[in-house]
Design an enzyme around this catalytic site. Structure first.
Site, PDB file in Angstrom:
ATOM      1  N   PHE A   1      43.459 -23.713 -12.286  1.00 39.60           N
ATOM      2  CA  PHE A   1      44.302 -24.090 -13.417  1.00 39.60           C
ATOM      3  C   PHE A   1      45.356 -23.034 -13.722  1.00 39.60           C
ATOM      4  O   PHE A   1      46.299 -23.280 -14.490  1.00 39.60           O
ATOM      5  CB  PHE A   1      43.458 -24.308 -14.671  1.00 39.60           C
ATOM      6  CG  PHE A   1      42.486 -25.459 -14.589  1.00 39.60           C
ATOM      7  CD1 PHE A   1      42.445 -26.290 -13.486  1.00 39.60           C
ATOM      8  CD2 PHE A   1      41.599 -25.697 -15.628  1.00 39.60           C
ATOM      9  CE1 PHE A   1      41.547 -27.341 -13.411  1.00 39.60           C
ATOM     10  CE2 PHE A   1      40.699 -26.747 -15.565  1.00 39.60           C
ATOM     11  CZ  PHE A   1      40.673 -27.574 -14.456  1.00 39.60           C
TER      12      PHE A   1
ATOM     13  N   GLN B   1      39.976 -21.518 -17.541  1.00 39.10           N
ATOM     14  CA  GLN B   1      38.701 -22.217 -17.351  1.00 39.10           C
ATOM     15  C   GLN B   1      38.317 -22.319 -15.875  1.00 39.10           C
ATOM     16  O   GLN B   1      37.139 -22.240 -15.529  1.00 39.10           O
ATOM     17  CB  GLN B   1      38.763 -23.603 -17.989  1.00 39.10           C
ATOM     18  CG  GLN B   1      37.421 -24.190 -18.294  1.00 39.10           C
ATOM     19  CD  GLN B   1      37.528 -25.381 -19.221  1.00 39.10           C
ATOM     20  OE1 GLN B   1      37.914 -26.475 -18.784  1.00 39.10           O
ATOM     21  NE2 GLN B   1      37.206 -25.193 -20.489  1.00 39.10           N
TER      22      GLN B   1
ATOM     23  N   HIS C   1      39.390 -27.350  -9.169  1.00 40.17           N
ATOM     24  CA  HIS C   1      38.447 -26.492  -9.863  1.00 40.17           C
ATOM     25  C   HIS C   1      37.898 -25.370  -8.979  1.00 40.17           C
ATOM     26  O   HIS C   1      37.537 -24.318  -9.490  1.00 40.17           O
ATOM     27  CB  HIS C   1      37.257 -27.319 -10.387  1.00 40.17           C
ATOM     28  CG  HIS C   1      37.597 -28.221 -11.531  1.00 40.17           C
ATOM     29  ND1 HIS C   1      38.513 -29.242 -11.426  1.00 40.17           N
ATOM     30  CD2 HIS C   1      37.139 -28.248 -12.806  1.00 40.17           C
ATOM     31  CE1 HIS C   1      38.596 -29.868 -12.590  1.00 40.17           C
ATOM     32  NE2 HIS C   1      37.776 -29.286 -13.441  1.00 40.17           N
TER      33      HIS C   1
ATOM     34  N   LEU D   1      44.483 -26.930 -24.633  1.00 43.27           N
ATOM     35  CA  LEU D   1      44.382 -27.026 -23.176  1.00 43.27           C
ATOM     36  C   LEU D   1      45.760 -26.734 -22.591  1.00 43.27           C
ATOM     37  O   LEU D   1      46.474 -27.629 -22.126  1.00 43.27           O
ATOM     38  CB  LEU D   1      43.902 -28.418 -22.759  1.00 43.27           C
ATOM     39  CG  LEU D   1      42.564 -28.875 -23.348  1.00 43.27           C
ATOM     40  CD1 LEU D   1      42.200 -30.249 -22.842  1.00 43.27           C
ATOM     41  CD2 LEU D   1      41.467 -27.881 -23.012  1.00 43.27           C
ATOM     42  N   ALA D   2      46.129 -25.471 -22.621  1.00 42.63           N
ATOM     43  CA  ALA D   2      47.464 -25.060 -22.194  1.00 42.63           C
ATOM     44  C   ALA D   2      47.385 -23.635 -21.655  1.00 42.63           C
ATOM     45  O   ALA D   2      47.452 -22.667 -22.421  1.00 42.63           O
ATOM     46  CB  ALA D   2      48.454 -25.159 -23.359  1.00 42.63           C
ATOM     47  N   GLU D   3      47.236 -23.520 -20.334  1.00 49.34           N
ATOM     48  CA  GLU D   3      47.035 -22.202 -19.737  1.00 49.34           C
ATOM     49  C   GLU D   3      48.208 -21.270 -19.960  1.00 49.34           C
ATOM     50  O   GLU D   3      48.027 -20.056 -20.143  1.00 49.34           O
ATOM     51  CB  GLU D   3      46.756 -22.357 -18.235  1.00 49.34           C
ATOM     52  CG  GLU D   3      45.374 -22.871 -17.903  1.00 49.34           C
ATOM     53  CD  GLU D   3      45.190 -24.352 -18.183  1.00 49.34           C
ATOM     54  OE1 GLU D   3      44.030 -24.806 -18.295  1.00 49.34           O
ATOM     55  OE2 GLU D   3      46.222 -25.059 -18.288  1.00 49.34           O
TER      56      GLU D   3
END
Length: 328
Positions: free
Chosen positions: A86, A82, A129, A58-60
């Site tokens: 983000f 995602q 989101h 979970l690391a853009e």
């Protein structure tokens, strides 16, 4: 042609392009075993293997940064953020590395990367989101920004994006994933960038929109027709490159324009659309150009988002004002 939802059309495009070009690979959070939180990549890891459909941390910033190295090595990565909101975590990698690398390397290293990112309101998501921040990426020279509104365009534009030697930010409307359905050819086709589409003809006013706002404008145009107001709806399809000719032509034809988008009012891409029309078709305008947008506030909690994003009544009110029917 089969009738597909937008998410089905996107999945079909990914599968067909991975089959056609073995360099194409997918990486992102939950894109492999789960098949994506919206199932856009469902089944692709089972078919093509873990070396071509990778689940990442979970690391853009890692997702975007790894894509740079993959592209430099000759691969064609299709990373998924995602949610578009983000992507702030990867903005340095996208704007300062991916978008600039071809320029920085004097053409030695084109970044053949397509960044997929769902966004947009109307689906009751948590904070960060649904944010429509596409205009922030328009300010990144070297990056193309694509905003499909239909299943047909989603497949054709995605295939065009993956094959483009330059990097592309491909924004997918959350509301459109399963609510938008239309006929999609099963075979191979592309939709060229920089070619806007008139999705409804009209003579009194042009509604300019992209992504989910196009469907909104079509519904507002139906309401306006009951009041004998004829609305043309122009779908930009891509913000970069922008179809300046189509914008100018529609403004000249109708003399009145309303721009609709989900991003906040100040600094949204609607301002660029208005500036472009002012430069290209000023003497054809018969009224000031109107904007229907979200307010200049953070995206609200899910229970009140329907008062935040544009709706049919707000678009219709702007149409009435623009055509001089303020008393209606």
């Amino acid at each position: 042609m089969a009738v597909l939802t937008m998410v089905e059309a996107i999945r079909q495009a990914l599968e067909q392009e991975m089959e056609r070009d073995e360099r194409v690979m997918i990486l992102g959070e939950d894109v492999g075993r789960l098949g994506g939180v919206f199932r856009a990549t469902d089944g692709l890891q089972r078919r093509f293997g873990e070396s071509r459909v990778l689940d990442t941390p979970l690391a853009e910033a890692v997702i975007a940064g790894a894509s740079v190295g993959l592209a430099m090595s000759g691969m064609v990565p299709v990373p998924e953020m995602q949610f578009l909101g983000f992507s702030h975590q990867a903005f340095h990698q996208i704007a300062d590395q991916i978008a600039r690398y071809r320029f920085r390397s004097q053409g030695r290293f084109p970044m053949q990367i397509t960044i997929r990112a769902p966004f947009g309101g109307g689906v009751r998501t948590p904070e960060m989101h649904s944010d429509a921040i596409e205009a922030q990426f328009v300010q990144s020279p070297g990056l193309k920004v694509v905003m499909p509104s239909s299943a047909y365009d989603a497949k054709g534009l995605l295939l065009e994006a993956i094959r483009d030697p330059d990097p592309v930010l491909f924004c997918e409307p959350l509301r459109g994933y399963r609510l938008v359905k239309d006929e999609v050819p099963e075979g191979d086709y592309t939709v060229p960038f920089g070619q806007a589409r008139i999705v409804r003809e009209g003579d009194d006013v042009t509604l300019v929109a992209w992504s989910a706002a196009v469907q909104l404008c079509l519904r507002a145009a139906e309401l306006a027709a009951k009041e004998n107001i004829s609305c043309r709806v122009l779908d930009l399809r891509t913000l970069v490159p922008l179809d300046v000719e189509a914008l100018a032509r529609c403004a000249e034809d109708t003399g009145r324009v309303v721009v609709v988008h989900e991003a906040p009012y100040t600094g949204g891409f609607g301002a660029e659309v208005i500036a472009t029309i002012q430069e290209e078709a000023f003497y054809s305008l018969e009224a000031p150009i109107a904007r229907v947008t979200a307010p200049d506030t953070p995206y609200p909690i899910a229970g009140v988002e329907e008062w935040y994003i544009p709706n049919e009544e707000r678009v219709l009110a702007a149409v009435r004002r623009t055509v001089g029917m303020t008393g209606a």
